[in-house]
Design a protein around this motif. Structure first.
Motif, mmCIF file in Angstrom:
data_model
loop_
_atom_site.group_PDB
_atom_site.id
_atom_site.type_symbol
_atom_site.label_atom_id
_atom_site.label_comp_id
_atom_site.label_asym_id
_atom_site.label_seq_id
_atom_site.Cartn_x
_atom_site.Cartn_y
_atom_site.Cartn_z
ATOM 1 N N ARG A 59 -32.874 -25.437 22.419
ATOM 2 C CA ARG A 59 -31.516 -25.864 22.073
ATOM 3 C C ARG A 59 -30.995 -25.080 20.881
ATOM 4 O O ARG A 59 -31.735 -24.703 19.984
ATOM 5 N N ALA A 62 -24.849 -26.957 17.259
ATOM 6 C CA ALA A 62 -23.557 -26.459 16.786
ATOM 7 C C ALA A 62 -23.538 -26.361 15.271
ATOM 8 O O ALA A 62 -22.864 -25.507 14.695
ATOM 9 N N ALA A 96 -17.280 -26.214 19.040
ATOM 10 C CA ALA A 96 -18.288 -25.913 20.056
ATOM 11 C C ALA A 96 -17.834 -26.422 21.430
ATOM 12 O O ALA A 96 -18.006 -25.750 22.450
ATOM 13 N N ARG A 97 -17.248 -27.595 21.449
ATOM 14 C CA ARG A 97 -16.779 -28.150 22.728
ATOM 15 C C ARG A 97 -15.637 -27.314 23.300
ATOM 16 O O ARG A 97 -15.564 -27.070 24.496
ATOM 17 N N GLU A 99 -15.197 -24.171 22.855
ATOM 18 C CA GLU A 99 -15.740 -22.897 23.345
ATOM 19 C C GLU A 99 -16.819 -23.103 24.397
ATOM 20 O O GLU A 99 -17.496 -22.144 24.793
ATOM 21 N N GLU A 100 -16.991 -24.357 24.816
ATOM 22 C CA GLU A 100 -17.968 -24.707 25.848
ATOM 23 C C GLU A 100 -19.374 -24.237 25.473
ATOM 24 O O GLU A 100 -20.114 -23.680 26.292
ATOM 25 N N ARG A 101 -19.715 -24.451 24.215
ATOM 26 C CA ARG A 101 -21.072 -24.177 23.723
ATOM 27 C C ARG A 101 -21.781 -25.513 23.532
ATOM 28 O O ARG A 101 -21.149 -26.559 23.495
ATOM 29 N N PRO A 102 -23.116 -25.512 23.365
ATOM 30 C CA PRO A 102 -23.811 -26.775 23.049
ATOM 31 C C PRO A 102 -23.256 -27.392 21.759
ATOM 32 O O PRO A 102 -23.090 -26.685 20.756
#
Lengths: 144, 139
Positions: A59, A62, A96-97, A99-102
């Motif tokens: 993992r 962020a 993060a959300r 940019e569609e990152r974890p």
């Protein structure tokens, strides 16, 4: 007894470099493999020694929040108040959300930190809608 | 034109001068000696914040387990699961293994309980197969 004429042959002591180069290259490969540059940005902390989850290493959070034993919150080695910490966490998670990152939050607390500081942080994050967070641990007996 | 012995050898088989390579190799070695840092491997434990529920009409085996992490009389952390009190992670794991996992478990530490004990409780839940677990803010 006749001495042999001609040029006297003197033994020249040569230094064979090949084994040394082999060893040096092996040392370089060793340090290449074992050095971890990504750890330099994390604050050295005395984390609780537990195995953690099996897939924890995969993992990428962020944001990482460090909590010292005296209850001080740190983000990238900067000391912050609780409200500032929660604000930064919310900002990082939102970004993060987007940019569609974890969008996970990693909380690294010193093992002697009273749990009330973690509870305060967790309550603040929950009030802001951030519930996906993990507690950092140090794997026993491991080092790299 | 007379060739030197070295030139003759070079013309015959080709020679690779090693001096420059050794210099570069030593520079690289010094760089990694200075920058290498041996750190412990880190891991994580999920601790999603939950709300402690009190379902009066539900069957007892569907209620989530609640683990209280407290500081005992001797200053050492203790784990309270219902009426039972244990003092180490292995004992807590053994207790949890006998309990139903479907309803999950809450870990609720007291304010002065050290994080090390809280994390140990979460690890016990992980080891016992309680993947549905939540950290509940304590006192």
């Amino acid at each position: 007894m006749k001495r042999a004429r001609g040029r006297a042959r003197t033994a020249v002591a040569g230094f064979n470099m090949t084994p040394m180069i082999d060893v040096v290259l092996q040392l370089i490969i060793f340090f290449l493999v074992t050095s971890q540059f990504s750890q330099l940005v994390r604050t050295p902390m005395d984390l609780p020694e537990q195995e953690g989850e099996d897939d924890a290493g995969k993992r990428l959070p962020a944001i990482v929040v460090d909590v010292r034993a005296d209850g001080v919150f740190l983000i990238e080695r900067s000391e912050l108040t609780l409200d500032e910490t929660v604000a930064k966490v919310v900002s990082a998670v939102s970004e993060a959300r987007r940019e569609e990152r974890p969008a996970g939050v990693l909380v690294r607390a010193d093992r002697a930190t009273p749990s009330r500081h973690i509870s305060e942080l967790a309550t603040g994050m929950a009030a802001a809608g951030v519930r996906n967070w993990t507690l950092g641990t140090e794997r026993p007996g491991g080092g790299g | 034109m007379r060739w030197s012995k070295r030139e003759i050898t070079a013309r015959r088989g080709g020679q690779l001068p090693m001096t420059s390579m050794i210099d570069v190799v030593f520079l690289l070695l010094v760089f990694f000696l200075l920058t290498a840092r041996f750190v412990a491997t880190e891991s994580e434990l999920t601790a999603a914040l939950g709300v402690e529920r009190s379902g009066g009409g539900r069957a007892a085996d569907l209620r989530p387990q609640v683990i209280r992490v407290q500081v005992g009389d001797e200053g050492q952390p203790v784990f309270r699961l219902g009426e039972r009190i244990v003092h180490d992670r292995a004992s807590l794991t053994s207790l949890l293994m006998d309990l139903p996992r479907e309803a999950g478990v809450f870990v609720r530490p007291d304010g002065d309980a050290p994080v090390e004990a809280t994390v140990a409780a979460l690890q016990a839940c992980e080891d016992a197969g309680f993947y549905n677990r939540s950290y509940v803010a304590g006192d």
